[in-house]
Structure formats: structure tokens, C-alpha cells
Write a protein that holds these residues in place. Structure first.
Motif, PDB file in Angstrom:
ATOM      1  N   UNK A 161      28.679  -3.025 -24.756  1.00 43.27           N
ATOM      2  CA  UNK A 161      27.829  -4.133 -24.297  1.00 43.27           C
ATOM      3  C   UNK A 161      26.480  -3.643 -23.802  1.00 43.27           C
ATOM      4  N   UNK A 162      26.342  -2.350 -23.562  1.00 43.77           N
ATOM      5  CA  UNK A 162      25.065  -1.793 -23.114  1.00 43.77           C
ATOM      6  C   UNK A 162      24.028  -1.958 -24.216  1.00 43.77           C
ATOM      7  N   UNK A 163      22.899  -2.527 -23.865  1.00 41.48           N
ATOM      8  CA  UNK A 163      21.825  -2.700 -24.843  1.00 41.48           C
ATOM      9  C   UNK A 163      21.034  -1.416 -25.042  1.00 41.48           C
ATOM     10  N   UNK A 164      21.101  -0.526 -24.076  1.00 39.56           N
ATOM     11  CA  UNK A 164      20.413   0.760 -24.162  1.00 39.56           C
ATOM     12  C   UNK A 164      21.372   1.805 -24.744  1.00 39.56           C
ATOM     13  N   UNK A 165      20.832   2.834 -25.396  1.00 42.16           N
ATOM     14  CA  UNK A 165      21.684   3.878 -25.975  1.00 42.16           C
ATOM     15  C   UNK A 165      22.499   4.633 -24.920  1.00 42.16           C
ATOM     16  N   UNK A 166      23.749   4.908 -25.256  1.00 44.42           N
ATOM     17  CA  UNK A 166      24.631   5.732 -24.434  1.00 44.42           C
ATOM     18  C   UNK A 166      25.243   6.794 -25.341  1.00 44.42           C
ATOM     19  N   UNK A 167      25.093   8.055 -24.948  1.00 40.02           N
ATOM     20  CA  UNK A 167      25.691   9.177 -25.665  1.00 40.02           C
ATOM     21  C   UNK A 167      26.560   9.933 -24.673  1.00 40.02           C
ATOM     22  N   UNK A 219      28.880  13.362 -24.034  1.00 38.17           N
ATOM     23  CA  UNK A 219      29.099  14.733 -24.506  1.00 38.17           C
ATOM     24  C   UNK A 219      30.171  15.414 -23.667  1.00 38.17           C
ATOM     25  N   UNK A 220      30.881  16.361 -24.288  1.00 39.88           N
ATOM     26  CA  UNK A 220      31.809  17.188 -23.524  1.00 39.88           C
ATOM     27  C   UNK A 220      31.031  18.359 -22.929  1.00 39.88           C
ATOM     28  N   UNK A 221      31.717  19.251 -22.258  1.00 42.47           N
ATOM     29  CA  UNK A 221      31.026  20.365 -21.588  1.00 42.47           C
ATOM     30  C   UNK A 221      30.525  21.427 -22.552  1.00 42.47           C
ATOM     31  N   UNK A 222      30.911  21.336 -23.819  1.00 39.76           N
ATOM     32  CA  UNK A 222      30.362  22.224 -24.847  1.00 39.76           C
ATOM     33  C   UNK A 222      29.148  21.603 -25.521  1.00 39.76           C
ATOM     34  N   UNK A 223      28.672  20.467 -24.960  1.00 36.20           N
ATOM     35  CA  UNK A 223      27.498  19.739 -25.459  1.00 36.20           C
ATOM     36  C   UNK A 223      27.762  19.076 -26.806  1.00 36.20           C
ATOM     37  N   UNK A 224      29.036  18.922 -27.159  1.00 37.46           N
ATOM     38  CA  UNK A 224      29.381  18.242 -28.396  1.00 37.46           C
ATOM     39  C   UNK A 224      29.369  16.736 -28.146  1.00 37.46           C
ATOM     40  N   UNK A 225      28.734  15.990 -29.023  1.00 34.66           N
ATOM     41  CA  UNK A 225      28.680  14.537 -28.907  1.00 34.66           C
ATOM     42  C   UNK A 225      30.053  13.990 -29.278  1.00 34.66           C
ATOM     43  N   UNK A 226      30.694  13.310 -28.325  1.00 32.68           N
ATOM     44  CA  UNK A 226      32.030  12.779 -28.601  1.00 32.68           C
ATOM     45  C   UNK A 226      32.028  11.265 -28.743  1.00 32.68           C
ATOM     46  N   UNK A 227      30.950  10.616 -28.323  1.00 31.02           N
ATOM     47  CA  UNK A 227      30.879   9.163 -28.453  1.00 31.02           C
ATOM     48  C   UNK A 227      29.426   8.709 -28.358  1.00 31.02           C
ATOM     49  N   UNK A 228      29.105   7.691 -29.092  1.00 31.18           N
ATOM     50  CA  UNK A 228      27.809   7.028 -28.941  1.00 31.18           C
ATOM     51  C   UNK A 228      28.021   5.543 -29.194  1.00 31.18           C
ATOM     52  N   UNK A 229      27.358   4.728 -28.389  1.00 25.95           N
ATOM     53  CA  UNK A 229      27.495   3.289 -28.608  1.00 25.95           C
ATOM     54  C   UNK A 229      26.610   2.865 -29.778  1.00 25.95           C
ATOM     55  N   UNK A 230      26.749   1.618 -30.164  1.00 24.24           N
ATOM     56  CA  UNK A 230      26.003   1.111 -31.315  1.00 24.24           C
ATOM     57  C   UNK A 230      24.494   1.231 -31.108  1.00 24.24           C
ATOM     58  N   UNK A 231      24.029   0.933 -29.891  1.00 23.93           N
ATOM     59  CA  UNK A 231      22.586   1.030 -29.613  1.00 23.93           C
ATOM     60  C   UNK A 231      22.083   2.448 -29.836  1.00 23.93           C
ATOM     61  N   UNK A 232      22.891   3.426 -29.494  1.00 24.52           N
ATOM     62  CA  UNK A 232      22.500   4.816 -29.709  1.00 24.52           C
ATOM     63  C   UNK A 232      22.517   5.174 -31.191  1.00 24.52           C
ATOM     64  N   UNK A 233      23.522   4.699 -31.900  1.00 23.30           N
ATOM     65  CA  UNK A 233      23.593   4.969 -33.346  1.00 23.30           C
ATOM     66  C   UNK A 233      22.370   4.390 -34.058  1.00 23.30           C
ATOM     67  N   UNK A 234      21.969   3.188 -33.658  1.00 22.99           N
ATOM     68  CA  UNK A 234      20.791   2.564 -34.266  1.00 22.99           C
ATOM     69  C   UNK A 234      19.534   3.346 -33.897  1.00 22.99           C
ATOM     70  N   UNK A 235      19.401   3.714 -32.617  1.00 26.20           N
ATOM     71  CA  UNK A 235      18.215   4.453 -32.161  1.00 26.20           C
ATOM     72  C   UNK A 235      18.109   5.823 -32.820  1.00 26.20           C
ATOM     73  N   UNK A 236      19.250   6.401 -33.181  1.00 28.16           N
ATOM     74  CA  UNK A 236      19.267   7.738 -33.780  1.00 28.16           C
ATOM     75  C   UNK A 236      19.583   7.712 -35.268  1.00 28.16           C
ATOM     76  N   UNK A 237      19.346   6.580 -35.897  1.00 32.44           N
ATOM     77  CA  UNK A 237      19.645   6.431 -37.321  1.00 32.44           C
ATOM     78  C   UNK A 237      18.924   7.475 -38.172  1.00 32.44           C
ATOM     79  N   UNK A 238      17.692   7.807 -37.812  1.00 33.88           N
ATOM     80  CA  UNK A 238      16.928   8.779 -38.615  1.00 33.88           C
ATOM     81  C   UNK A 238      17.550  10.181 -38.557  1.00 33.88           C
ATOM     82  N   UNK A 239      18.402  10.422 -37.542  1.00 37.40           N
ATOM     83  CA  UNK A 239      19.087  11.719 -37.428  1.00 37.40           C
ATOM     84  C   UNK A 239      20.510  11.662 -37.974  1.00 37.40           C
ATOM     85  N   UNK A 240      20.940  10.476 -38.393  1.00 38.12           N
ATOM     86  CA  UNK A 240      22.280  10.339 -38.942  1.00 38.12           C
ATOM     87  C   UNK A 240      23.147   9.311 -38.248  1.00 38.12           C
ATOM     88  N   UNK A 241      22.673   8.701 -37.167  1.00 36.11           N
ATOM     89  CA  UNK A 241      23.443   7.670 -36.473  1.00 36.11           C
ATOM     90  C   UNK A 241      24.805   8.167 -36.039  1.00 36.11           C
TER      91      UNK A 241
END
Length: 124
Positions: free
Chosen positions: A13-19, A21-43
Motif C-alpha cells: 500500500x506504500x506509494x513510495x518505493x520500499x526495498x 535487504x538482508x545483512x549481505x546487502x542482497x535485495x530480498x523484497x521490493x514493493x510495486x512502487x520500487x519495481x516501477x521506479x527501478x524498471x530501467x534497472x530491471x524492476x
């Protein structure tokens, strides 16, 4: 229904991007707003990849410093990261902890500084 479903739904429900990460800096989740904002990098394809891949050395150093600060105390849980004047938002880095207060990861949070001018409880 699992509690995880409620949390996932809330983050979506967050309109702003949320990413997240675990402690190894691996992205484990991103909300839809983040996927859209980062579409040029692969969403959504960024999930599973290292956040370090997308940061310069200065930013990596700052994030490392914040994560170490989170580790120092269970009371160290959020810090201001940057102001984005172009879209009038502030960005924060927040600690994610397990039930015992142990650090398990971190996430970004963005907050819009523009006041909402809607009428209270206005259903659009």
C-alpha cells in the motif's frame, strides 16, 4: 492467513518505493512502487541481487556505516539518508529486527513532504 501476508499487503500500500535487504546487502523484497521506479534497472528482477551492484563506493561506505550503527544498539533503528527535492521526499534507512531485537536486515523508507490536502476520510 499468515501474518507475513498482512505485512506484505501493508508494504504494497506504500506509494513510495520500499526495498528490503538482508545483512549481505542482497535485495530480498521490493514493493510495486520500487519495481516501477527501478524498471530501467530491471524492476522485480533486482530481487536476489546485491544492492552494492547499484551503488557507488561512497554510498556503499555510508550504508555500511549505518548498518554497523544499527548493530551497536537495539535502539539504533532509523536514520535520515537524503532529501530528494525533485520529488519532495525524504529518504531514511531503517533497521529490521527479529522478535528478540537482533538485526536481520534493513530497508529504505521514503516520506513525501507535501501535505495531503484531501478531506478527512474522503473516499475517492
Amino acid at each position: 492467513m499468515e501474518l507475513e501476508d498482512f505485512f506484505r499487503s501493508y508494504i504494497e500500500t506504500e506509494e513510495e518505493p520500499v526495498v528490503i535487504c538482508d545483512l549481505d546487502f542482497r535485495i530480498i523484497y521490493m514493493n510495486r512502487a520500487s519495481a516501477v521506479a527501478n524498471e530501467r534497472f530491471g524492476g522485480y528482477d533486482l530481487i536476489g541481487k546485491s544492492l552494492n551492484t547499484f551503488m557507488d563506493l561512497e554510498t556503499q561506505s555510508k550504508i555500511n556505516m549505518v548498518v554497523e550503527w544499527f548493530k551497536e544498539s537495539k535502539d539504533n533503528n532509523i536514520t535520515f539518508a537524503l532529501r530528494e527535492n525533485d520529488n519532495n521526499t525524504d529518504a531514511y534507512i531503517a533497521a529490521l529486527r527479529d522478535r528478540d531485537g537482533n538485526l536481520i536486515g534493513f530497508c529504505n523508507k521514503r516520506r513525501c513532504r507535501t501535505p495531503d490536502d484531501s478531506e478527512p476520510y474522503e473516499v475517492v
